[in-house]
Design a protein around this motif. Structure first.
Motif, mmCIF file in Angstrom:
data_model
loop_
_atom_site.group_PDB
_atom_site.id
_atom_site.type_symbol
_atom_site.label_atom_id
_atom_site.label_comp_id
_atom_site.label_asym_id
_atom_site.label_seq_id
_atom_site.Cartn_x
_atom_site.Cartn_y
_atom_site.Cartn_z
ATOM 1 N N SER A 1 0.783 -1.237 0.000
ATOM 2 C CA SER A 1 0.000 0.000 0.000
ATOM 3 C C SER A 1 0.815 1.288 0.000
ATOM 4 O O SER A 1 1.742 1.453 0.792
ATOM 5 C CB SER A 1 -0.920 -0.008 1.223
ATOM 6 N N THR B 1 3.752 -0.503 -4.068
ATOM 7 C CA THR B 1 3.231 -1.209 -5.239
ATOM 8 C C THR B 1 1.703 -1.183 -5.306
ATOM 9 O O THR B 1 1.119 -1.714 -6.249
ATOM 10 C CB THR B 1 3.659 -2.684 -5.207
ATOM 11 N N GLY B 2 1.068 -0.602 -4.296
ATOM 12 C CA GLY B 2 -0.379 -0.700 -4.170
ATOM 13 C C GLY B 2 -0.732 -1.965 -3.408
ATOM 14 O O GLY B 2 0.024 -2.945 -3.436
ATOM 15 N N GLY C 1 -3.152 -4.246 -3.853
ATOM 16 C CA GLY C 1 -3.376 -5.409 -4.713
ATOM 17 C C GLY C 1 -2.096 -5.936 -5.325
ATOM 18 O O GLY C 1 -1.846 -7.152 -5.348
ATOM 19 N N GLY C 2 -1.252 -5.025 -5.814
ATOM 20 C CA GLY C 2 0.022 -5.427 -6.393
ATOM 21 C C GLY C 2 0.927 -6.086 -5.376
ATOM 22 O O GLY C 2 1.625 -7.066 -5.671
ATOM 23 N N LYS D 1 -0.178 -9.710 -4.659
ATOM 24 C CA LYS D 1 0.224 -10.639 -5.720
ATOM 25 C C LYS D 1 1.678 -11.076 -5.521
ATOM 26 O O LYS D 1 2.021 -12.252 -5.672
ATOM 27 C CB LYS D 1 0.059 -9.988 -7.088
ATOM 28 N N GLU E 1 -7.155 -13.592 -2.235
ATOM 29 C CA GLU E 1 -5.713 -13.400 -2.022
ATOM 30 C C GLU E 1 -5.193 -14.438 -1.034
ATOM 31 O O GLU E 1 -4.097 -14.996 -1.228
ATOM 32 C CB GLU E 1 -5.448 -11.982 -1.526
ATOM 33 N N LYS F 1 -6.598 0.521 -10.090
ATOM 34 C CA LYS F 1 -7.270 -0.686 -9.603
ATOM 35 C C LYS F 1 -6.413 -1.502 -8.649
ATOM 36 O O LYS F 1 -6.945 -2.264 -7.840
ATOM 37 C CB LYS F 1 -7.693 -1.555 -10.796
ATOM 38 N N SER F 2 -5.110 -1.382 -8.723
ATOM 39 C CA SER F 2 -4.221 -2.148 -7.839
ATOM 40 C C SER F 2 -4.173 -1.588 -6.422
ATOM 41 O O SER F 2 -3.578 -2.187 -5.534
ATOM 42 C CB SER F 2 -2.803 -2.168 -8.421
ATOM 43 N N SER F 3 -4.813 -0.453 -6.205
ATOM 44 C CA SER F 3 -4.711 0.262 -4.928
ATOM 45 C C SER F 3 -5.754 -0.180 -3.908
ATOM 46 O O SER F 3 -6.933 -0.342 -4.225
ATOM 47 C CB SER F 3 -4.864 1.770 -5.188
ATOM 48 N N ASP G 1 -9.960 0.155 -3.670
ATOM 49 C CA ASP G 1 -10.870 -0.891 -3.176
ATOM 50 C C ASP G 1 -11.777 -0.361 -2.079
ATOM 51 O O ASP G 1 -12.983 -0.595 -2.078
ATOM 52 C CB ASP G 1 -10.073 -2.082 -2.634
ATOM 53 N N GLU H 1 0.281 5.002 -8.051
ATOM 54 C CA GLU H 1 0.324 4.651 -6.624
ATOM 55 C C GLU H 1 0.973 5.732 -5.760
ATOM 56 O O GLU H 1 0.971 5.618 -4.548
ATOM 57 C CB GLU H 1 1.093 3.335 -6.444
#
Length: 350
Positions: A31, A59-60, A62-63, A66, A90, A173-175, A179, A227
Motif C-alpha cells: 500500500s 506497489t499498491g 493489490g500489487g 500478488k 488473495e 485498480k491495484s490500490s 478498493d 500509486e
C-alpha cells in the motif's frame, strides 16, 4: 588437484546456499497509504539495530498481495502492507503457492480524503453525490433504468453543488484505497437503490456486478494517477477544478497545499475518523510471511518495533505522519497477535 577443485566447488556451493537461504534485509511491498508509516519504522530499525534498513516498495495493496502470495521462497516479500483487509481470493492464492502461515497486523485507522486545491472555495458533498459523480452507470431521470454517466459538472448532479467541472484524480485498480473507496462509497450507496439491485435479482448470472456495484467511469472524468499519492497532490495544485482521492495522512502532510471536502457535512480529522463519524474511514494492515522468520532474523524485530507503543501508541512516532491510533485494548490485542505469530485463517477474513 582434483580434490582441491572439488573442495573449492563444494565451498562455493555452500556459500551460495547460505546466501540463498538467509538474508539480513527485509523486503516489504504494498500500500502507498501505509508506505510512509512502514518506511519510518524501517528507518528506525536501520538506525537503532544491527540490521540494515528494510527495502519498502509502494506497489499498491493489490500489487503487493500478488507479490507476497507468489511463493514462500526468499526471493518473495516478507511483508505486504495493505490499506484494506486481505481478500479471500488473495488468501487462497497464498495457500496455492505455499504461503500457509501468515500473521495479520492492524496498525491504526485512516480516512479516505476527498481533497482539492487549498486556494479554491471548498464545498460539501454527500456520499450519494460522490458515487454518482464517478460511477460508470447511473439511474435515469425516472429512476427505472441505468444509463451511461452523463454528469460533466457537479451542478448536473444537484443544483446546490458548484457549477464546476467534475475532474477526479484517483488511485488505480491495484490500490487498496481504490478498493476501499469502491466499497465504502459506491457499494454502500448503490446497494440501497432498487435500480441496481433489481437488475441483479432479474439475472444473477449475467449481472453479478449489480449486486455490489462499484464500476468507476472510464470516460476521462476519473483519471487514474498511479500509486504515488504525492503526484495527486501536485495535480490538484495545478488544476483548481479537480478533486483527488487519497489517504488522510497525505492530506495532513500537505495541508498547506490542499484541503479536504466535507463528506455528509463531516470534516476529515483525527477525531472524526477515530470515532467513525467521518463516512469514509478504514483500517490499515500489514501481513507477515512467518515462513521467513528464521532465514530473515530482522523480521521479528521489525514487526515488534512497528507494533510498539513507540510507533503506534497515543504519542507514537507514526501519529506525526497522520496515523490515527487504535483504542488501547484493540492495539494490545493486535500487538499480541504479532508477537505470538498468530496464524491467520480464512474464516477470520469472512
Amino acid at each position: 588437484m582434483t580434490f582441491k577443485k572439488t573442495s573449492i566447488a563444494l565451498i562455493a556451493s555452500a556459500l551460495l546456499t547460505t546466501t540463498l537461504s538467509a538474508r539480513d534485509q527485509i523486503k516489504i511491498v504494498g500500500s502507498s497509504t501505509v508506505y510512509p508509516f512502514s518506511s519510518s519504522v524501517a528507518e528506525e530499525l536501520g538506525a537503532t539495530t544491527k540490521f540494515p534498513t528494510p527495502v519498502v516498495e509502494s506497489t499498491g495493496t493489490g500489487g503487493g498481495m500478488k507479490l507476497f502470495c507468489s511463493g514462500a521462497d526468499l526471493n518473495t516479500p516478507d511483508i505486504s502492507n495493505a490499506s484494506r483487509r486481505m481478500k479471500d481470493k488473495e488468501f487462497k492464492l497464498c495457500e496455492e503457492n505455499g504461503v500457509t502461515d501468515i500473521t495479520e497486523a492492524i496498525i491504526g485507522f485512516d480516512g479516505i480524503a476527498i481533497a482539492q486545491d487549498a486556494k479554491v472555495t471548498t464545498f460539501n458533498v454527500t456520499k450519494a453525490q460522490l458515487a454518482l459523480a464517478v460511477a460508470e452507470e447511473v439511474p435515469s431521470k425516472d429512476g427505472k433504468s441505468l444509463i451511461a454517466n452523463p454528469y460533466k459538472k457537479w451542478s448536473d448532479i444537484d443544483a446546490t453543488l458548484p457549477s464546476r467541472e467534475i475532474v477526479v484524480y484517483g488511485p488505480p485498480k491495484s490500490s487498496g484505497t481504490r478498493d476501499s473507496f469502491e466499497e465504502l462509497v459506491l457499494q454502500h450507496v448503490f446497494e440501497k437503490m432498487p435500480v441496481y439491485t433489481d437488475l441483479f435479482k432479474a439475472d444473477e448470472t449475467a449481472n453479478k456486478k449489480y449486486k455490489a456495484y462499484s464500476v468507476i467511469r472510464t470516460d476521462g472524468v476519473y483519471i487514474e494517477s498511479g500509486e504515488n499519492d504525492n503526484l495527486i497532490v501536485q495535480k490538484l495544485t495545478k488544476n483548481s477544478a479537480a478533486i483527488g482521492i487519497f489517504g488522510y495522512s497525505f492530506l495532513e502532510e500537505n495541508k498547506d497545499k490542499v484541503v479536504g471536502l466535507t463528506i455528509d457535512n463531516v470534516t476529515p480529522t483525527v477525531d472524526t475518523i477515530s470515532s467513525a463519524k467521518y463516512p469514509i474511514a478504514r483500517s490499515m494492515y500489514f501481513y507477515i510471511k512467518n515462513a521467513h522468520a528464521k532465514e530473515v532474523p530482522a523480521l521479528k524485530e521489525y514487526t515488534n518495533l512497528f507494533m510498539s507503543e513507540k510507533m503506534i501508541g497515543n504519542n507514537g512516532v507514526l501519529t506525526e505522519l497522520g496515523l490515527i491510533v487504535l483504542p488501547s485494548d484493540v492495539r494490545n490485542a493486535a500487538r499480541a497477535k504479532v508477537m505470538n505469530s498468530e496464524k491467520l485463517t480464512l474464516e477470520q477474513l469472512k
